[in-house]
Design an enzyme around this catalytic site. Structure first.
Site, PDB file in Angstrom:
ATOM      1  CG  ASP A  12       7.452   9.821  -2.542  1.00  0.00           C
ATOM      2  OD1 ASP A  12       7.216  11.549  -3.554  1.00  0.00           O
ATOM      3  OD2 ASP A  12       6.483  10.537  -2.129  1.00  0.00           O
ATOM      4  CG  HIS A 201       2.717   6.181  -2.261  1.00  0.00           C
ATOM      5  ND1 HIS A 201       3.855   6.025  -2.260  1.00  0.00           N
ATOM      6  CD2 HIS A 201       2.519   7.434  -1.819  1.00  0.00           C
ATOM      7  CE1 HIS A 201       4.581   7.494  -1.960  1.00  0.00           C
ATOM      8  NE2 HIS A 201       3.788   7.904  -1.442  1.00  0.00           N
ATOM      9  CG  HIS A 203       2.474  11.339   2.207  1.00  0.00           C
ATOM     10  ND1 HIS A 203       3.039  12.033   1.451  1.00  0.00           N
ATOM     11  CD2 HIS A 203       2.657   9.686   0.582  1.00  0.00           C
ATOM     12  CE1 HIS A 203       3.962  11.807   0.134  1.00  0.00           C
ATOM     13  NE2 HIS A 203       3.507  10.737  -0.120  1.00  0.00           N
ATOM     14  CB  CYS A 234       4.030  18.661   1.070  1.00  0.00           C
ATOM     15  SG  CYS A 234       3.437  19.533  -0.229  1.00  0.00           S
ATOM     16  CG  ASN A 243       6.532   8.472   1.528  1.00  0.00           C
ATOM     17  OD1 ASN A 243       5.713   7.868   0.721  1.00  0.00           O
ATOM     18  ND2 ASN A 243       7.652  10.235   1.550  1.00  0.00           N
TER      19      ASN A 243
END
Lengths: 295, 295
Positions: A12, A201, A203, A234, A243
């Protein structure tokens, strides 16, 4: 409390970098993370190299990799075709993901949530036949740009359906960094009856990522995703932090007395190395400020 | 839960900026914050302009200021001389500060903690005689670079002594951004018997600032300091993030259902204005990412 850290930087994280790293460098990143004690690493993604060039050559990454005993290497798949690719590699764990948001899922995956659920069943069946564990990530579990804040009832209903389809674990993902603690609490508490490990998960786009991690710990979370250096913002919002950073999360965990078996100083060195590889300063702050007290 | 936000950008924020803003601009910042609904603003500091040129001209700031009804304007003082200056201004509230760490206090204030405690008594007596409230900040309540992590027993004992000296409020400050939630919990729980409002002043240097704010809310904190834009990093560590950003904290509070009476959108506009004034991007992330869902 028994929490597993799942390092998602190589997947990711790098997936959202503007540039593309060669498979050998990505393998080195995974090896360095395993060397720091990360016991679970989302190492690769079996998606179309046309759609996500950063993740091209998953097989090459895994071939270049000198595996560490005791480490689980996971790969992301979005459909059965992806799983068939994974099945030809030493990946022991399957991460399957789709979006809670109908609009986001159709835009991102080109199928309805109903179709993604059905696909989940197929992936789980194939993986279980091969003896592989499947963790299902419900993306946009906290909110999405098209549909606003997520309805926790819907998120929990989808979690129930993927567990019924055989998922061994469910991870609630705050894909765009809009989650707040009461949402974390609700999903983990009301999801506890599902009987599988639950993860989050997170951010840190709006400075709530670590707060949510703390709220998750207070509500018996089993898995915390994090990304070395905090990579994974992003690509369409270059200023947005990605993250939560593995080393910053570890600092919080260590100081709160929670040992997940990962060496924080080693992870800080991996983050420093990654900064030289990517040629930019990463969002993690511990590398800048240093541990306290100095060690 | 009844939480007061204390905006410290004009003081702890600007004090740590490399450049110096003219008193008229600082007055404008204070006015804009008052216009956003901030009911308590640490507006100025009565310290030596030789030591802290950024805070020179406190009287000019207050003279330039068009006060808003219902807003408490506070000034920092470090000794009785500072209080005498404050006494000649319309500041209604006195913020007195010293360090829990003996070494840090001697280096920073040029006196022992014992002497600072004695001075606190003098400041409180003078302020109370004039009908002013005194909030005492215990700096380095979580740790200091010279003495490591703070002993909570010592912090609480000092809190007890300043309350005995007449302090109307005690604020535990994480001056160098090393605090973690269990420390916040301990100080707020064990300090509750002191019978005065307790606050926390948090820095986000290691991504624990907002986590600590959340832990403080869970433990009935009365006052949360924050700085618009997150200004106030240590001038000797330009990469280190400073105070928690008012707008990012407000986002967390609003989404958790806690209303402190401040208009988050207005504060975001103040942060944007401040970025143009200071000519740099500030650490607060909400301005970059935007509120969610978009309003």
């Amino acid at each position: 409390m028994d929490v597993t850290l799942c390092e998602v930087g190589p997947r990711d994280g790098l997936q959202n970098e503007p540039g593309t790293l060669a498979p050998a460098v990505r393998a080195e990143l995974v090896e360095r993370l395993a060397g720091a004690g990360c016991q679970r690493i989302e190492a690769v993604s079996f998606v179309s190299p046309k759609r996500v060039p950063q993740m091209a050559g998953a097989e090459e990454v895994l071939t270049a990799l000198n595996p560490t005993a005791g480490v689980t290497y996971a790969g992301l798949v979005l459909n059965r075709r992806g799983y068939e690719r994974l099945a030809g590699t030493p990946c022991q764990e399957v991460h399957y993901a789709f979006c809670v948001s109908e609009t986001f899922n159709q835009r991102n995956q080109g199928r309805t949530v109903e179709q993604s659920l059905e696909e989940a069943g197929g992936v789980v069946a194939a993986a279980h036949r091969d003896g592989r564990r499947v963790s299902v990530t419900l993306a946009t579990s906290f909110g999405c740009p098209f549909e606003g804040r997520a309805d926790p009832g819907r998120v929990l209903s989808l979690a129930e359906q993927v567990v019924a389809a055989g998922a061994d674990e469910v991870v609630f993902a705050d894909t765009i960094g809009v989650g707040v603690p009461h949402q974390v609490r609700r999903l983990l508490r009301d999801g506890a009856h599902l009987g599988v490990p639950l993860g989050v998960h997170l951010h840190n786009t709006r400075n709530t990522g670590y707060v949510n991690a703390f709220a998750a710990l207070e509500n018996d979370v089993a898995v915390l995703d994090a990304s070395v250096g905090g990579i994974g913002g992003c690509p369409f919002a270059p200023n947005a932090t990605g993250n939560i950073a593995t080393e910053d999360l570890l600092n919080l965990l260590v100081e709160e007395g929670i040992d997940v078996g990962v060496d924080i100083d080693c992870v800080m060195r991996v983050a420093e190395w990654l900064e030289t590889v990517l040629g930019r300063r990463l969002p993690g702050q511990l590398v800048r400020a240093g541990r306290f007290p100095g060690r």
